[in-house]
Enzyme design. Structure first.
Site, PDB file in Angstrom:
ATOM      1  N   ASP A   1     -55.991 -73.281 -25.363  1.00  0.00           N
ATOM      2  CA  ASP A   1     -55.554 -74.679 -25.433  1.00  0.00           C
ATOM      3  C   ASP A   1     -56.142 -75.320 -26.685  1.00  0.00           C
ATOM      4  O   ASP A   1     -57.302 -75.108 -27.032  1.00  0.00           O
ATOM      5  CB  ASP A   1     -56.005 -75.433 -24.177  1.00  0.00           C
ATOM      6  CG  ASP A   1     -55.275 -76.752 -24.010  1.00  0.00           C
ATOM      7  OD1 ASP A   1     -54.444 -76.865 -23.098  1.00  0.00           O
ATOM      8  OD2 ASP A   1     -55.519 -77.690 -24.815  1.00  0.00           O
ATOM      9  N   ILE A   2     -55.323 -76.135 -27.357  1.00  0.00           N
ATOM     10  CA  ILE A   2     -55.738 -76.746 -28.616  1.00  0.00           C
ATOM     11  C   ILE A   2     -56.802 -77.827 -28.400  1.00  0.00           C
ATOM     12  O   ILE A   2     -57.560 -78.160 -29.313  1.00  0.00           O
ATOM     13  CB  ILE A   2     -54.496 -77.330 -29.339  1.00  0.00           C
ATOM     14  CG1 ILE A   2     -54.709 -77.437 -30.828  1.00  0.00           C
ATOM     15  CG2 ILE A   2     -54.082 -78.670 -28.744  1.00  0.00           C
ATOM     16  CD1 ILE A   2     -53.439 -77.746 -31.604  1.00  0.00           C
TER      17      ILE A   2
ATOM     18  N   HIS B   1     -52.763 -73.501 -16.622  1.00  0.00           N
ATOM     19  CA  HIS B   1     -54.071 -73.675 -17.243  1.00  0.00           C
ATOM     20  C   HIS B   1     -55.075 -72.789 -16.514  1.00  0.00           C
ATOM     21  O   HIS B   1     -55.144 -72.823 -15.279  1.00  0.00           O
ATOM     22  CB  HIS B   1     -54.573 -75.116 -17.081  1.00  0.00           C
ATOM     23  CG  HIS B   1     -53.752 -76.178 -17.740  1.00  0.00           C
ATOM     24  ND1 HIS B   1     -54.122 -76.776 -18.923  1.00  0.00           N
ATOM     25  CD2 HIS B   1     -52.598 -76.775 -17.368  1.00  0.00           C
ATOM     26  CE1 HIS B   1     -53.225 -77.708 -19.244  1.00  0.00           C
ATOM     27  NE2 HIS B   1     -52.287 -77.723 -18.314  1.00  0.00           N
TER      28      HIS B   1
ATOM     29  N   ASN C   1     -49.477 -78.238 -13.867  1.00  0.00           N
ATOM     30  CA  ASN C   1     -48.954 -79.601 -13.716  1.00  0.00           C
ATOM     31  C   ASN C   1     -47.434 -79.543 -13.672  1.00  0.00           C
ATOM     32  O   ASN C   1     -46.812 -78.807 -14.442  1.00  0.00           O
ATOM     33  CB  ASN C   1     -49.428 -80.471 -14.884  1.00  0.00           C
ATOM     34  CG  ASN C   1     -50.919 -80.732 -14.834  1.00  0.00           C
ATOM     35  OD1 ASN C   1     -51.467 -80.960 -13.765  1.00  0.00           O
ATOM     36  ND2 ASN C   1     -51.579 -80.681 -15.974  1.00  0.00           N
TER      37      ASN C   1
ATOM     38  N   HIS D   1     -46.575 -73.899 -17.836  1.00  0.00           N
ATOM     39  CA  HIS D   1     -47.819 -73.268 -18.282  1.00  0.00           C
ATOM     40  C   HIS D   1     -48.855 -73.367 -17.178  1.00  0.00           C
ATOM     41  O   HIS D   1     -48.943 -74.371 -16.489  1.00  0.00           O
ATOM     42  CB  HIS D   1     -48.346 -73.912 -19.570  1.00  0.00           C
ATOM     43  CG  HIS D   1     -48.408 -75.399 -19.535  1.00  0.00           C
ATOM     44  ND1 HIS D   1     -47.289 -76.195 -19.713  1.00  0.00           N
ATOM     45  CD2 HIS D   1     -49.428 -76.260 -19.312  1.00  0.00           C
ATOM     46  CE1 HIS D   1     -47.631 -77.468 -19.624  1.00  0.00           C
ATOM     47  NE2 HIS D   1     -48.921 -77.534 -19.362  1.00  0.00           N
TER      48      HIS D   1
ATOM     49  N   VAL E   1     -46.293 -81.158 -21.628  1.00  0.00           N
ATOM     50  CA  VAL E   1     -45.427 -80.199 -22.320  1.00  0.00           C
ATOM     51  C   VAL E   1     -44.456 -79.620 -21.296  1.00  0.00           C
ATOM     52  O   VAL E   1     -44.868 -78.937 -20.357  1.00  0.00           O
ATOM     53  CB  VAL E   1     -46.248 -79.073 -22.980  1.00  0.00           C
ATOM     54  CG1 VAL E   1     -45.320 -78.068 -23.656  1.00  0.00           C
ATOM     55  CG2 VAL E   1     -47.239 -79.649 -23.994  1.00  0.00           C
TER      56      VAL E   1
HETATM   57  P1  5GP Z   1     -50.039 -80.450 -19.557  1.00  0.00           P
HETATM   58  O1  5GP Z   1     -50.625 -81.822 -19.562  1.00  0.00           O
HETATM   59  O2  5GP Z   1     -48.582 -80.442 -19.963  1.00  0.00           O
HETATM   60  O3  5GP Z   1     -50.295 -79.718 -18.281  1.00  0.00           O
HETATM   61  O4  5GP Z   1     -50.864 -79.632 -20.626  1.00  0.00           O
HETATM   62  C1  5GP Z   1     -50.431 -79.397 -21.930  1.00  0.00           C
HETATM   63  C2  5GP Z   1     -51.585 -78.734 -22.649  1.00  0.00           C
HETATM   64  O5  5GP Z   1     -51.101 -78.192 -23.837  1.00  0.00           O
HETATM   65  C3  5GP Z   1     -52.719 -79.694 -23.018  1.00  0.00           C
HETATM   66  O6  5GP Z   1     -53.933 -79.223 -22.447  1.00  0.00           O
HETATM   67  C4  5GP Z   1     -52.739 -79.662 -24.546  1.00  0.00           C
HETATM   68  O7  5GP Z   1     -54.041 -79.722 -25.088  1.00  0.00           O
HETATM   69  C5  5GP Z   1     -52.056 -78.347 -24.853  1.00  0.00           C
HETATM   70  N1  5GP Z   1     -51.327 -78.338 -26.112  1.00  0.00           N
HETATM   71  C6  5GP Z   1     -50.439 -79.272 -26.546  1.00  0.00           C
HETATM   72  N2  5GP Z   1     -49.923 -78.903 -27.735  1.00  0.00           N
HETATM   73  C7  5GP Z   1     -50.489 -77.721 -28.057  1.00  0.00           C
HETATM   74  C8  5GP Z   1     -50.346 -76.836 -29.179  1.00  0.00           C
HETATM   75  O8  5GP Z   1     -49.602 -77.081 -30.116  1.00  0.00           O
HETATM   76  N3  5GP Z   1     -51.095 -75.714 -29.155  1.00  0.00           N
HETATM   77  C9  5GP Z   1     -51.939 -75.412 -28.123  1.00  0.00           C
HETATM   78  N4  5GP Z   1     -52.624 -74.273 -28.205  1.00  0.00           N
HETATM   79  N5  5GP Z   1     -52.086 -76.212 -27.048  1.00  0.00           N
HETATM   80  C10 5GP Z   1     -51.371 -77.345 -27.012  1.00  0.00           C
END
Ligand code: 5GP
Ligand code: ZN
Length: 114
Positions: free
Chosen positions: A30-31, A102, A87, A100, A96
């Site tokens: 994760d970024i 986590h 999520n 995915h 996103v």
């Molecule tokens: P969500 O809130 O959709 O469950 O989590 C999305 C996750 O994707 C977040 O933890 C965010 O930090 C990660 N994320 C968003 N954009 C990028 C990206 O371009 N690269 C990576 N490696 N992680 C990302």
């Protein structure tokens, strides 16, 4: 999907730090990590969330689970424990819209789920 950032990562159009890859599944760091180990495990095919993931696709489901287990073991959180989160939809705060999982570990998690 053309504009999906995780599809772009799958296609290599955006960089990522990969920790696992096969023909169906990708896992990358994760970024914006929320724990010492924070990895996202995704199907390479675009499904918005777990509701869209085809329940009959045993091969994909099995591959996702194997990847989660392998990443947890290789990154050293299989013994210490980790949290697995997917999520889904607006109330979850999903940012996103590409499914995915986590994997969060390497520290004690709080008892709350929020
Ligand atoms: P969500 O809130 O959709 O469950 O989590 C999305 C996750 O994707 C977040 O933890 C965010 O930090 C990660 N994320 C968003 N954009 C990028 C990206 O371009 N690269 C990576 N490696 N992680 C990302
Ligand atoms: Zn996508």
């Amino acid at each position: 999907m053309q504009d999906c950032i995780f599809c772009k990562i799958v296609r290599g159009e955006l960089p990522s730090t990969k920790v696992y890859e096969d023909d169906l599944v990708l896992a990358f760091k994760d970024i914006n990590p929320q724990a010492p180990v924070h990895v996202l495990v995704i199907p390479k095919a675009h499904y918005e969330n777990v509701l869209e993931l085809p329940a009959h696709d045993g091969q994909l489901l099995s591959r996702l689970l194997s990847a989660i287990q392998q990443v947890a073991r290789e990154l050293g959180v299989a013994e210490t424990g980790f949290r697995l989160v997917a999520n889904t939809g607006p109330d979850s705060g999903q940012m996103v819209p590409h499914l995915h999982f986590h994997i969060l570990g390497g520290r004690k998690m709080g008892h709350g789920m929020a």
